[in-house]
Design a protein around this motif. Sequence first.
Motif, PDB file in Angstrom:
ATOM      1  N   HIS A   1       3.255  12.571  -5.784  1.00 20.96           N
ATOM      2  CA  HIS A   1       3.259  12.732  -4.329  1.00 20.96           C
ATOM      3  C   HIS A   1       1.836  13.001  -3.816  1.00 20.96           C
ATOM      4  CE1 HIS A   1       5.065  13.520  -0.421  1.00 20.96           C
ATOM      5  NE2 HIS A   1       4.206  14.517  -0.304  1.00 20.96           N
TER       6      HIS A   1
ATOM      7  N   ASN B   1      -0.301  10.821  -1.095  1.00 24.59           N
ATOM      8  CA  ASN B   1      -0.447  11.435   0.235  1.00 24.59           C
ATOM      9  C   ASN B   1      -1.677  12.339   0.274  1.00 24.59           C
ATOM     10  OD1 ASN B   1       2.405  10.961   1.675  1.00 24.59           O
ATOM     11  ND2 ASN B   1       2.722  11.364  -0.499  1.00 24.59           N
TER      12      ASN B   1
ATOM     13  N   TYR C   1      -0.993  15.801   1.801  1.00 19.59           N
ATOM     14  CA  TYR C   1       0.316  16.284   1.346  1.00 19.59           C
ATOM     15  C   TYR C   1       0.539  17.739   1.760  1.00 19.59           C
ATOM     16  CZ  TYR C   1      -1.984  18.914  -2.414  1.00 19.59           C
ATOM     17  OH  TYR C   1      -2.756  19.806  -3.099  1.00 19.59           O
TER      18      TYR C   1
ATOM     19  N   VAL D   1       3.771  20.225   0.711  1.00 19.22           N
ATOM     20  CA  VAL D   1       5.046  20.193  -0.008  1.00 19.22           C
ATOM     21  C   VAL D   1       5.677  21.576  -0.044  1.00 19.22           C
ATOM     22  CG1 VAL D   1       6.136  19.646  -2.227  1.00 19.22           C
ATOM     23  CG2 VAL D   1       4.134  18.354  -1.482  1.00 19.22           C
TER      24      VAL D   1
ATOM     25  N   THR E   1       5.420  17.004   4.144  1.00 21.25           N
ATOM     26  CA  THR E   1       5.623  15.623   3.685  1.00 21.25           C
ATOM     27  C   THR E   1       6.761  15.504   2.678  1.00 21.25           C
ATOM     28  OG1 THR E   1       3.870  16.047   2.062  1.00 21.25           O
ATOM     29  CG2 THR E   1       3.243  14.877   4.080  1.00 21.25           C
TER      30      THR E   1
END
Length: 731
Positions: free
Chosen positions: A515, A519, A522, A524, A591
């Motif tokens: 991820h 990204n 990002y 998270v 995200t």
Amino acid sequence: MPWKFPLRTRFFTHSLPGTHLASSNSCTRVCYCSSSSVPVLSRIFSFRSNYFSIGSVINFSTRPNRDLPEFERRSRDGGETRASKSLIEDEEDLSNWVSDLRPGSLRVHLTSDDDDSGPDEDRSSRGRRQQDRRGIRNKVDSFRDRESGLNGRIQGKSSFRGRKETILDSGFRRNRDREDYKGLGKGRDLFEDESSDEDVKSLVMGGIGDLLSEEDEDEDKDYEFLKKKATSAFGFDKEKVIEADKATSGNVVKASDSYLTKTRFDQYPLSPLSLNALKDAGYETMTVVQEATLPIILKGKDVLAKAKTGTGKTVAFLLPSIEVVVKSPPTSPDNKRPPILALVICPTRELATQAATEANTLLKYHPTIGVQVVIGGTRLGLEQKRMQTNPCQILVATPGRLKDHIENTPGFATKLKGVKVLVLDEADHLLDMGFRKDIERIISAVPKERQTFLFSATVPEEVRQICLIALRRDHEFVNCVHEGTGETHQQVKQMHMIASLDRHFSLLYTLLREHIADNVDYKVIVFCTTAMVTKLVADLLGELNLNVREIHSRKPQSYRTRVSNEFRKSKGLILVTSDVSARGVDYPDVTLVLQVGVPKDREQYIHRLGRTGRKGKEGEGILVLAPWEEYFLSSLRDLPITKSPLPLIEPETVKKVQKALCHVEMRNKEAAYQAWLGYYNSQKMIGRDKDRLVELANEFSRSMGLDNPPAIPKLILGKMGLKNVPGLRAK
Ligand SMILES: Nc1ncnc2c1ncn2[C@@H]1O[C@H](COP(=O)(O)OP(=O)(O)OP(=O)(O)O)[C@@H](O)[C@H]1O
């Protein structure tokens, strides 16, 4: 309290637009704000009701400075200059911070006599400790009580049958026994609010997992019973719905998942000062839930509103609450303690703080109206002083701490007698068993003559019934959830992955790495099952050099607030958290939401996922389960979640993770093991077979790199109902 159904109910039919069909003696109205649907209620009330569709497609407007840290924002706005201090450093700061967000608002610095040894704090703590000592002596009784009190549906059933409703004070959620739980979470208020010691809750709940499971078979019967009873009480068996555009201002746009409407706030009779604040905040048009509820609330009605996560429910209930305060006659100058006029209850400290912040934004031009917050984890004495010295027409609180004030703060109960508006944010959660007793106590402390608003993204049927304890009979149910898509957002891609427990850490690391690679910006959130498992995962990911922060109940409140603020404004960061961050917390631009292990229930899954895809933005959700947790997926059947193949986990990755695990402190692994056991013991499907449960726990222990499962104190094993289960080590 016996169930009372509304005597007068008005229903409408989809097939007969605009026709008021129901019985002539009806007044409870159910509004659906989706464009094509079978109302959620129809499962239990087999009829349809007033059907409103208020979707729209408007670009989302971003608000200037919204994402700046609060101190910085205030400074730019010309408020008190504290830009150099970007994060809250200590508890006193935390307490003052929320009440202090508005430029020009009063700032009172408190002195050191507000420490824990203060007389007020002492009184309440001593009382609690005594109570707790009694609690531990009676723990066997408590388990028995809990058995009776555990299943809200069973309680509901009794009520439906007209029996006197008994809500048992089991002494569990509110046990707060510092001595009893030595070594688990000493010296803090356990079960203060939802965010209180999650591991202890799991552990204790785990003790009666087997009792819970015995009630399983009754569930379907209960459900059928409720359904029949509800249908016959209303005298309906056909669904009746009205077309949306007949019921609204005509402002209907057919887009399904948009949440902003074309309706401007200034189309409603709101105070010009509130309108100015809305403008400054960048709120130009209303969201669907705001447009659907505001006119009803302005008419003086009670409202139960269901709208998806991140669609502006906070403003929907705060704005009309502020209007009520604005319209209330000013208190006389000799009245030194003006009453509290609006009371907002939130399940967690984070959420309460956030709601108060939003209230301060809306009150920007109302200098005489004050918001105060009372939440667990801060000093009671400090809050008492703050409420005494500052304007406090609006109070935002977590249930446990509010109850503490009702019982221990002189004059507080009198101040509550002025309440004109009561709001239950995350109403379903506040009214389910965990909080219900506190909420009932709070409801009994505020006047009957009031307006009540209940808001949530999820309102399970059985909780809808319980809502009647708070709402007037002629309340309206405003349902903004577009049926067919479930309660989640279409623009959020949902996946689940099934992997054996021994691969979970490596899988998590692989998913995060992928991820991050995809990204640049990002952001998270990783949800774990308990506070101590959260700590373990955060430690591990930190060892793996990922940029990680952690929030859970074992962290002091000031730390939680600091990390929460940091995460709110950050990019390139991973927040590992327990369910304290599951509901309501508004972090922009998340995200990915990763849920590792089975969530507590379907609602919790939805709320956790709702941390991404807010304000119409895109997002992604991944649920990682072990094969024996797959049963949970059946509760998500109506959600657009798909099975995803596992990514390739490189042998190098596995080695790296194993190495990192070696660096995680042993005591954290021990605590995680115990917490894991407690959590899954409380999960009906897993906890009922104790032998199997212990096998799985030991698998988890091996996944942390331990050859032998950590030993657990006998007392705790006893509490969990796990004495003498093979495979466990007692100490
Ligand atoms: N009319 C509006 N226009 C633009 N933005 C808005 C409007 N109303 C609210 N917002 C913003 O939308 C975001 C989400 O709002 P909020 O946190 O109240 O959602 P929610 O529905 O309560 O979510 P949850 O169910 O997760 O608690 C917030 O950042 C808020 O400032």
